[in-house]
Write a protein that holds these residues in place. Structure first.
Motif, short mmCIF file in Angstrom:
data_model
loop_
_atom_site.label_atom_id
_atom_site.label_comp_id
_atom_site.label_asym_id
_atom_site.label_seq_id
_atom_site.Cartn_x
_atom_site.Cartn_y
_atom_site.Cartn_z
N THR A 229 0.85 -1.15 -0.01
CA THR A 229 -0.09 0.03 0.10
C THR A 229 0.86 1.31 0.02
OG1 THR A 229 -1.77 -1.22 1.13
CG2 THR A 229 -1.78 1.42 1.37
N MET A 230 1.87 1.28 0.84
CA MET A 230 2.83 2.33 0.87
C MET A 230 3.71 2.64 -0.32
SD MET A 230 1.96 3.94 3.68
CE MET A 230 3.26 5.29 3.57
N ALA A 231 4.05 1.39 -1.00
CA ALA A 231 4.74 1.49 -2.14
C ALA A 231 4.03 2.12 -3.07
CB ALA A 231 5.22 -0.04 -2.54
N LEU A 232 2.85 1.79 -3.29
CA LEU A 232 1.93 2.30 -4.39
C LEU A 232 1.61 3.68 -4.15
CD1 LEU A 232 -0.69 -0.48 -4.82
CD2 LEU A 232 0.89 0.43 -6.67
N VAL B 279 -1.22 -0.14 7.97
CA VAL B 279 -1.11 0.95 7.03
C VAL B 279 -0.91 2.40 7.59
CG1 VAL B 279 -1.89 2.45 5.19
CG2 VAL B 279 -2.27 -0.22 4.91
N ALA B 280 -1.82 2.35 9.09
CA ALA B 280 -1.89 3.83 9.65
C ALA B 280 -0.55 3.87 10.16
CB ALA B 280 -2.94 3.39 10.67
N LEU C 91 -5.92 7.67 -5.02
CA LEU C 91 -6.45 6.41 -4.61
C LEU C 91 -5.69 5.33 -4.60
CD1 LEU C 91 -9.45 5.40 -3.79
CD2 LEU C 91 -10.13 5.00 -6.18
N VAL C 92 -5.48 4.53 -3.67
CA VAL C 92 -4.81 3.22 -3.57
C VAL C 92 -5.71 2.02 -3.32
CG1 VAL C 92 -3.09 1.83 -2.48
CG2 VAL C 92 -2.76 4.60 -2.98
N ASN C 93 -5.65 0.88 -3.89
CA ASN C 93 -6.52 -0.08 -3.44
C ASN C 93 -5.46 -1.49 -3.64
OD1 ASN C 93 -8.53 -2.04 -3.03
ND2 ASN C 93 -9.46 -1.91 -4.82
N THR C 94 -5.16 -2.11 -2.47
CA THR C 94 -4.53 -3.61 -2.25
C THR C 94 -5.54 -4.32 -1.85
OG1 THR C 94 -3.76 -2.85 -0.18
CG2 THR C 94 -2.35 -2.30 -2.15
N SER C 95 -6.96 -4.01 -1.63
CA SER C 95 -7.83 -5.05 -1.04
C SER C 95 -8.46 -5.98 -2.11
CB SER C 95 -8.75 -4.20 -0.05
OG SER C 95 -9.91 -4.86 0.38
N ARG C 96 -9.62 -5.33 -2.49
CA ARG C 96 -10.31 -6.19 -3.38
C ARG C 96 -11.08 -5.04 -4.72
NH1 ARG C 96 -8.38 -10.21 -1.98
NH2 ARG C 96 -9.13 -11.99 -1.30
#
Length: 328
Positions: free
Chosen positions: A112-115, A165-166, A238-243
């Motif tokens: 998430t942080m990388a994106l 992530v937080a 916007l970042v999405n690593t979930s679904r």
């Protein structure tokens, strides 16, 4: 007489040491190549096994379960998400479902942080110039991205991954905000330095970055629909690593192309591996092939959890990572 080992069918190639351990403990049938099973192969596997070990690429729906017969007693999913499995129908047919939660928390939070960094600091654009040999030297106005520190991060879904992530975002100097089905305990909020928003609409409209970290459920399908995406600031990322299903991908694509959202970093897509082709053309979008959990350590730990769930079931006990419909 000694009891016969459980018959286990694994639908995809797993790390070598995981496959070796499965072979030591069970009567296991492994996949010879890494292609997903066809529907017909999956039905045959469900008919012939005591335990099926599927992955996210396998759809275990009510139609397949109806053809499974009476032998199948456990679906030991290799992965935390189970939205590809009809858990309620499985339980009605006396089939338990287990998963592998918790082991991918840090890996997914890292991605998430990388994106986030890749989009805001325009890393892929710089990489592309270097790889093509087109860089002509440093310039004061070239590849200007944004400063991450001080930005407001809105986390949608504050479970294990959201909290990880937080913690990372706070280390980068970001202001942490979140929306969740249930508010965190005050001491957890304080430790994370996180501000709770009861209204998702209000949070979305005020954030510089939105990170999607919630599971895919009927209630989260298109949670970020066209109307809600319109609430984002034009400078937002916007970042999405979930679904992928959490976002209306078509609406997101239109807004990115129109410059109504500054950028996006996506590791998951609404229609499986087939992300909207128009996304690939946009310089303000970073796309990855579902790499959030792709670490050697994480994939081995997932396999170890699968083995523990199967072994515990074989010994007549409740698998430690049992999934029940009320959890979903």
């Amino acid at each position: 007489m000694p009891r016969e080992p459980l018959s286990v069918v694994v639908t995809r190639r797993l790390p070598e040491q995981v496959e070796a351990r499965l072979g030591e403990l069970f009567d296991v049938r492994l996949r010879s190549d890494d292609a997903p099973m066809s529907r017909e192969e999956l039905v045959l596997a469900a008919k012939s096994a005591d335990v099926l070990v599927p992955t996210i690429t396998d759809t275990i729906d009510s139609t397949l379960l109806a053809q499974a017969g009476d032998r199948l007693k456990l679906i030991a999913n290799y992965g935390a998400g189970v939205d590809h499995i009809d858990v309620a129908t499985a339980r009605q047919r006396g089939i338990l479902v287990s998963n592998t939660p918790g082991v991918l928390t840090d890996d997914t939070a890292d991605m998430t942080m990388a994106l986030l960094l890749a989009v805001i600091r325009r890393i892929p654009e710089g990489l592309a110039v270097m790889q093509t040999g087109e860089w002509s030297g440093w310039a004061p106005t070239a590849f200007l991205g944004g400063r991450v520190g001080g930005r407001r991060l809105g986390i949608l879904g504050m479970g294990r991954i959201g909290q990880a992530v937080a913690r990372r975002a706070a280390a980068f100097g970001m202001q942490v905000h979140y929306h969740n089905r249930k508010r965190l305990r005050p001491e957890t909020e304080e430790a994370l330095g996180a501000t709770y928003w009861e209204s998702l609409d209000q949070m979305v409209s005020r954030m510089d970055v939105i990170s999607i970290n919630c599971p895919s459920t009927p209630s989260t399908f298109h949670l970020l629909n066209a109307r809600r995406l319109k609430l984002l600031k034009p400078s937002a990322v916007l970042v999405n690593t979930s679904r992928g299903e959490v976002i209306d991908e078509a609406a997101l694509t239109r807004m990115l192309r129109a410059g109504e959202i500054a950028g996006a970093g996506l590791d998951v897509y609404e229609h499986g591996s087939e992300g909207n082709p128009a996304l690939r053309e946009l310089p303000n979008v970073v796309l990855l092939p579902h790499m959030g959990s792709a670490t050697v350590e994480g994939r081995v730990e997932m396999g170890e959890k699968v083995i523990i769930n199967i072994k515990t079931f074989e010994d007549g006990h409740r698998p430690p990572d049992l999934v029940v419909p009320s959890m979903l």
